[in-house]
Design an enzyme around this catalytic site. Structure first.
Site, PDB file in Angstrom:
ATOM      1  N   TYR A 351     -15.013   0.012  74.639  1.00  0.00           N
ATOM      2  CA  TYR A 351     -15.844  -0.748  73.695  1.00  0.00           C
ATOM      3  C   TYR A 351     -14.952  -1.285  72.572  1.00  0.00           C
ATOM      4  CZ  TYR A 351     -20.205  -1.649  71.000  1.00  0.00           C
ATOM      5  OH  TYR A 351     -21.250  -2.227  70.319  1.00  0.00           O
ATOM      6  N   CYS A 352     -14.997  -2.599  72.334  1.00  0.00           N
ATOM      7  CA  CYS A 352     -14.257  -3.240  71.245  1.00  0.00           C
ATOM      8  C   CYS A 352     -12.764  -2.930  71.390  1.00  0.00           C
ATOM      9  CB  CYS A 352     -14.832  -2.790  69.902  1.00  0.00           C
ATOM     10  SG  CYS A 352     -14.213  -3.709  68.477  1.00  0.00           S
ATOM     11  N   VAL A 353     -12.117  -2.365  70.359  1.00  0.00           N
ATOM     12  CA  VAL A 353     -10.682  -2.073  70.471  1.00  0.00           C
ATOM     13  C   VAL A 353     -10.415  -1.016  71.526  1.00  0.00           C
ATOM     14  CG1 VAL A 353     -10.120  -2.775  68.114  1.00  0.00           C
ATOM     15  CG2 VAL A 353     -10.771  -0.420  68.561  1.00  0.00           C
ATOM     16  N   GLY A 355     -11.731  -1.145  74.351  1.00  0.00           N
ATOM     17  CA  GLY A 355     -11.558  -1.957  75.547  1.00  0.00           C
ATOM     18  C   GLY A 355     -10.182  -2.584  75.633  1.00  0.00           C
ATOM     19  N   PHE A 380     -17.031  -3.562  76.873  1.00  0.00           N
ATOM     20  CA  PHE A 380     -18.111  -3.967  75.978  1.00  0.00           C
ATOM     21  C   PHE A 380     -17.514  -4.734  74.797  1.00  0.00           C
ATOM     22  CE2 PHE A 380     -20.699   0.149  76.982  1.00  0.00           C
ATOM     23  CZ  PHE A 380     -21.012  -0.353  78.236  1.00  0.00           C
TER      24      PHE A 380
END
Length: 629
Positions: A351-353, A355, A380
């Site tokens: 998710y975000c960083v 990812g 995500f």
């Protein structure tokens, strides 16, 4: 002269008495209470000014920055260019004049009782500042609103339409102009906000006193720097009200705690799933409440769920870098999942960083010939190509990098959570800054307990080495997407990653724009399913099917451009979670007996949500474990 002055004063006093003699007892009590509240507000203002002066006299107090956005040079360049374009200025002035002419005509007609005509200008869709009916129904406030919007459009058109200037400089000045004009909105001032005026009359000015008390408290909490309160930080307890899905910590090192959640079904899919949330926030956005918890929902779908909870680092970890987070975070967690379950290749989610870290780790595994350690990768709102990374690119140039490094050096080699939160808040300043200024300081209301805002305010620190590496290699140089990133003697190539990928972007994302996420999706060398969700960075991801909110778009192809993808996409109502679940099921193997946390090989350490997530950055710097501080 003195006699005349004394006479004038006596006359004024007598006139005031004559006015008061005409008041009823109830009216006199109202005037007295109003005066008392205004006096309290005045005293609070005096205290505020005194505190500011006292801090400025402190020899160690830092001088205020004359250019807090580090954009003076760009502002000069853009406005010099504007002044050399008379046609642009004349067109902007003509549009402004026409708008004011329409506004004046329309307002005059309304004052005469005619049916309200079409407004000269309307707010942008979703602009919540003008929700009060007074901004539409009261001709004076409606005219004030439209006048402000016309002026804002005038300045924004000038800076956005000027030719011959550097694109990055122009975007920075556009952002700054937007911030300034947003700050000057009539909604942000007591005398021009109808809701504040109404509240001031209703409370006899008590709202202004309460508001100044709130302001002083926020300044004290921030040690002289405004720490805007968005929610009641004592309204929830992590592990009791939030992050309550049952589970155990089954592995721990200096960087992570690995949580395995308890099953709620008799059988589960053979392949477990492992989450890497962002380390710039805490993981429990994925497990906020039972009714919207993604973690609990996946457990109920028959999946064995593991999740990484990142440490909230202290000064001892200031030199920990991105590669450490990959090895001691991602790789250590994958090995621990195999040790617990016997499954060698889990599904993974970033998710975000988190990812971006997952994508980098996948490229490293491919380079090392270990790609089979992961069965699938879901992203995500995560970027792997930063060429279209949105307004955050404005905060990573040389000036900002030096400023960020200075701030971290002043905080023991850590980026304090408030600095990152302030940056994100500026990306949506009307919703995340000015709305709370109005509520807290002008209306004098106490922040309410709201789970999402509680999570948003429960910030984490970041090690200097990790953060600067991330800025330099991702945002500034975009080395992962261009195939120039070096790690452990390998040149990493996302094109060599053939692991099945499910990539979720959100349409209104201000942190990871969906255009940027799409470019990243095309970097991978294997099968990729791109999914576009309605709403933004949080609400578009945490969208439980039971909420029946928003929408999502499906297109199993991945053409060259996002426009082509949208042209072939089909819109579906509600959440995308079920589509993702079915995609996971196809890659998850047969059902097996449900697994208890820790299995037969590992003793559970502590109950979920673990210890790292409980360390608050707004309190003591220590508290996670001594070796980390």
């Amino acid at each position: 002269m003195s006699t005349d002055g004394k006479t004038d004063g006596t006359n004024a006093f007598n006139q005031a008495n004559d006015v008061l003699d005409g008041f009823t007892e109830a009216e006199l009590e109202l005037v007295e209470e109003f005066s008392r509240n205004l006096m309290q507000a005045s005293l609070q203002s005096q205290k505020l000014v005194t505190d500011v002066i006292s801090r400025s006299l402190d020899q160690n107090a830092p001088l205020p920055q004359t250019d807090p956005f580090h954009s003076a040079e760009e502002v000069g360049t853009v406005w010099n260019s504007i002044l050399t374009e008379p046609e642009l200025i004349m067109q902007a002035q003509a549009d402004l004049f026409k708008g004011y002419l329409d506004l004046w005509t329309n307002t005059s007609r309304r004052m005469m009782g005619e049916t309200p005509p079409e407004p000269a200008i309307t707010p942008e869709p979703g602009d919540k500042r003008w929700r009060s009916t007074d901004w539409q129904e009261n001709p004076v406030f409606d005219a004030m609103k439209q006048s402000y919007l016309l002026n804002q459009r005038f300045f924004m058109n000038l800076v956005s339409q000027v030719k011959g200037v550097d694109e990055k400089a122009q975007r920075k000045v556009e952002f700054l102009t937007r911030q300034i004009t947003d700050a000057l909105a009539p909604t942000n001032f007591a005398i021009t906000n109808p809701d504040v005026l109404r509240e001031t009359i209703a409370t006899k000015g008590e709202n202004l006193t309460r508001g100044l008390e709130n302001l002083i408290r926020d300044l004290e909490r921030g040690d002289g720097r405004l720490a805007l309160t968005q929610t009641d930080m004592e309204g929830f307890r992590v592990g009791q009200d939030l992050a309550t899905t049952p589970g155990k910590v089954v592995f721990k090192n200096d960087i992570i705690e690995l949580i395995q959640y308890a099953p709620s079904t008799k059988t589960v899919k053979a392949k477990p799933i492992l989450f890497f949330p962002p380390w710039i926030n805490k993981f429990y956005i994925l497990d906020l409440r039972a009714k919207n918890s993604m973690i609990r929902w996946l457990v109920d779908q028959g999946l064995t769920v593991f999740l990484v909870s990142w440490v909230n680092p202290g000064p001892a970890l200031k030199d920990v870098g991105f590669e450490d987070y990959i090895e001691q975070g991602m790789m250590a967690a994958i090995d621990a999942v195999e040790n617990v379950t016997g499954e060698s290749a889990p599904h993974t989610v970033g998710y975000c960083v988190g990812g971006t870290l997952l994508a980098t780790g996948l490229a490293l595994l491919a380079a090392r010939g270990e790609a089979d350690k992961v069965s699938s990768a879901t992203f995500f709102a995560a970027q792997t190509d930063f060429s279209l990374a949105g307004d955050l690119l404005l905060f990573v140039d040389d000036k900002w990098r030096r400023e960020i490094e200075r701030v971290m050096d002043a905080h023991d080699g850590l980026l304090d959570g408030r600095t990152m939160a302030d940056t994100f808040n500026l990306l949506r300043s009307n919703d995340l800054v000015w709305s709370f200024v109005v509520k807290n300081y002008l209306l004098g209301r106490q922040p309410q307990a709201f789970d999402l805002l509680f999570w948003n305010a429960d910030q984490t620190r970041m090690p200097k080495t990790l953060h600067l590496w991330y800025l330099d290699n991702m945002y500034r140089a975009n080395r992962l997407a261009t195939g120039e990133l070096e790690m452990q003697g390998h040149t990493l190539d996302l094109g060599a990653v053939t692991t099945p990928v499910y990539m979720v972007a959100t349409r209104d994302d201000h942190i990871a724009p969906h255009t940027s996420v799409y470019r990243g999706a095309r970097c991978f060398g294997g099968p990729v399913r791109y999914m576009l969700s309605g709403s933004g960075h949080i609400a578009g991801i945490i969208n439980h099917p039971g909420a029946d909110k928003y929408q999502h778009w499906i297109n199993t192809d991945l053409p060259e451009t996002l426009d082509a993808w949208m042209a072939g996409a089909t819109e579906h109502p509600g959440s995308w979670w079920e589509n993702w679940r079915d995609w996971l099921y196809d890659l998850s193997g047969e059902d097996v007996p449900a697994r208890r946390p820790g299995g037969k090989t590992r003793k559970a350490l502590v109950d979920a949500p673990g210890e790292y997530v409980l360390v608050r950055s707004d309190r003591a710097k220590t508290g996670s474990s001594p070796e980390n501080e």
